[in-house]
Motif scaffolding. Structure first.
Motif, PDB file in Angstrom:
ATOM      1  N   GLY A  13       0.850  -1.190   0.000  1.00  0.00           N
ATOM      2  CA  GLY A  13       0.000   0.000   0.000  1.00  0.00           C
ATOM      3  C   GLY A  13       0.879   1.230   0.000  1.00  0.00           C
ATOM      4  O   GLY A  13       2.058   1.194  -0.392  1.00  0.00           O
ATOM      5  N   VAL A  14       0.339   2.320   0.441  1.00  0.00           N
ATOM      6  CA  VAL A  14       1.087   3.567   0.474  1.00  0.00           C
ATOM      7  C   VAL A  14       2.127   3.479   1.578  1.00  0.00           C
ATOM      8  O   VAL A  14       1.810   3.168   2.729  1.00  0.00           O
ATOM      9  N   LYS A  15       3.353   3.740   1.210  1.00  0.00           N
ATOM     10  CA  LYS A  15       4.421   3.708   2.202  1.00  0.00           C
ATOM     11  C   LYS A  15       4.457   5.026   2.954  1.00  0.00           C
ATOM     12  O   LYS A  15       4.200   6.091   2.397  1.00  0.00           O
TER      13      LYS A  15
END
Length: 145
Positions: free
Chosen positions: A136-138
């Motif tokens: 997912g979004v880091k």
């Protein structure tokens, strides 16, 4: 073959063995760790030693891509037969059921009740290492460069 007392084995391997790791801590204080198998905390002490105690406990990840953990205990009557020395049980359940199984096998069966807390700590660490990171979004690093 006659069995050797645990305390004699510890006196022999205490100061010098191939698993001993000596590191300097704060100042001149030496910190001693151990890489021996069946040592849950990796601390060089008689209580946690896998070499000097007849009853030992190990929690390791199972081989392969499974989310499985292996709990192995030492059979006390097979000390001179290394091939059949360990009783291994593979656990593939959810974490709470695995923790209950470890607690029952180590503490409630009077095997080594003093190693219940270290075995649960090792189980937690092994289970966390088996978790797959969610893609997912880091998160951004908010610290200045």
């Amino acid at each position: 073959m006659a069995t050797v007392p645990d305390s004699l084995i510890w006196e022999i391997v205490r100061k010098n063995n191939s698993f001993l790791v000596k590191q300097f801590g704060n100042g001149n204080a030496k910190v001693q760790f151990s890489k021996e198998p069946n040592n849950l905390y990796n601390v060089h002490s008689y209580k946690h030693s896998g070499l000097a105690n007849k009853k030992t406990v190990t929690v390791q990840p199972a081989g392969g891509k499974e989310m499985a953990v292996v709990l192995s205990t030492t059979k006390t009557k097979k000390q001179n037969k290394p091939a059949s020395l360990y009783h291994k049980s593979v656990m593939r359940k959810e974490f709470r059921k695995m923790a209950k199984a470890v607690k029952n096998q180590v503490g409630d069966n009077y095997y080594r009740p003093d190693l219940t807390k270290p075995a649960l700590a090792r189980l937690s660490a092994v289970y966390r290492s088996l978790q797959v990171a969610k893609s997912g979004v880091k998160k951004k690093n908010r610290q200045p460069n």
